[in-house]
Design an enzyme around this catalytic site. Sequence first.
Site, PDB file in Angstrom:
ATOM      1  N   CYS A   1       0.845  -1.203   0.000  1.00  0.00           N
ATOM      2  CA  CYS A   1       0.000   0.000   0.000  1.00  0.00           C
ATOM      3  C   CYS A   1       0.876   1.247   0.000  1.00  0.00           C
ATOM      4  O   CYS A   1       1.372   1.679   1.043  1.00  0.00           O
ATOM      5  CB  CYS A   1      -0.923   0.008   1.212  1.00  0.00           C
ATOM      6  SG  CYS A   1      -2.057   1.435   1.238  1.00  0.00           S
TER       7      CYS A   1
ATOM      8  N   CYS B   1      -0.582   4.135   2.037  1.00  0.00           N
ATOM      9  CA  CYS B   1      -0.432   3.950   3.485  1.00  0.00           C
ATOM     10  C   CYS B   1       0.998   4.215   3.946  1.00  0.00           C
ATOM     11  O   CYS B   1       1.227   4.843   4.983  1.00  0.00           O
ATOM     12  CB  CYS B   1      -0.799   2.516   3.880  1.00  0.00           C
ATOM     13  SG  CYS B   1      -2.388   1.933   3.269  1.00  0.00           S
ATOM     14  N   ASP B   2       1.973   3.720   3.185  1.00  0.00           N
ATOM     15  CA  ASP B   2       3.350   3.665   3.670  1.00  0.00           C
ATOM     16  C   ASP B   2       4.341   4.537   2.919  1.00  0.00           C
ATOM     17  O   ASP B   2       5.440   4.800   3.414  1.00  0.00           O
ATOM     18  CB  ASP B   2       3.858   2.212   3.606  1.00  0.00           C
ATOM     19  CG  ASP B   2       3.005   1.256   4.424  1.00  0.00           C
ATOM     20  OD1 ASP B   2       2.423   1.689   5.426  1.00  0.00           O
ATOM     21  OD2 ASP B   2       2.920   0.067   4.052  1.00  0.00           O
TER      22      ASP B   2
END
Length: 316
Positions: A138, A141-142
């Site tokens: 992701c 997300c990261d």
Amino acid sequence: MEKHKVIIIGSGPAGYTAAIYAARANLSPLLFEGFYSGPAGGQLMTTTEVENYPGFPDGITGPELMDKFKAQVIRFGTQCITKDVNSVDFSKKPFKITSGKQTYEANSVIIATGATAKRLDVEGTRDGEFWQKGVSACAVCDGAMPLFRGKDLFVIGGGDTAVEEALFLTKFARHVYVVHRRDELRASEIMAKRLKEHPKVTILWNQKLAKVEGNNVVETVTLESTVDETKKVYPSGGVFYAIGHHPNTQFLENQIAVDSSGYLLVEKGTTKTNVEGVFACGDVQDSHYRQAISAAGSGCMAALDAERWLGEKGLD
């Protein structure tokens, strides 16, 4: 046989938020957290730093965030069971939920079982190797984490998701390499055009990921040609799988309508499925956003939808 006003299947931000709202509405929810199907708390339990969830300006780990969710769930009286649901029967009311040898009845059901990111079985990317130590599924997300900033990053995939992830990563990476097994992207024409024209992106055609190496974090990737099997090692600060997700719906046995990718279909603007009294929230019905905050929001919606439906039917 135990009977409940609402049973929630699945934990994570969606399931736990649904439980908080349902419990505060005096619906005394029963929540199945899962066991063999994955850790209670969902995908965030395998995430290290979470820096984009509101209310935590210094960031928080995924497991810590889910521990806080669960503590709040328990505070309001939700009964949590760390077991998997094996099957459901939505053919008649009350609904029947089977876990192991025990069957439960429910006036309403909220499905929050999420989706699992697809990963390749490549040396160096598995659990216990560099997964969440430079290997992610992701980018949104990261990707903004310090670990990836100013590094050469590799995105594995060739569809719209891979293109979106790669373009997002250009904000933080020194350069982004898209690794695709074929000589043509599967992405839509407009998305492919944007990717090919971006000055910080290079597409590596006819290549596949063969190995990831490093010390404490990812330092190199080995790619293998899908044409002649030759290999080449590249310096890398991170690898992002972008080959899709599969929603966790096997236990439903096709009793709920799904889209072409298997995600549960809900009535627009609600969490209502095609079965009256059954609601879906989180990534199991969201193939687009797939974020903790959007999952939590839909969990709130599911609980409110269930509460109103139960009230209308005189079952609350």
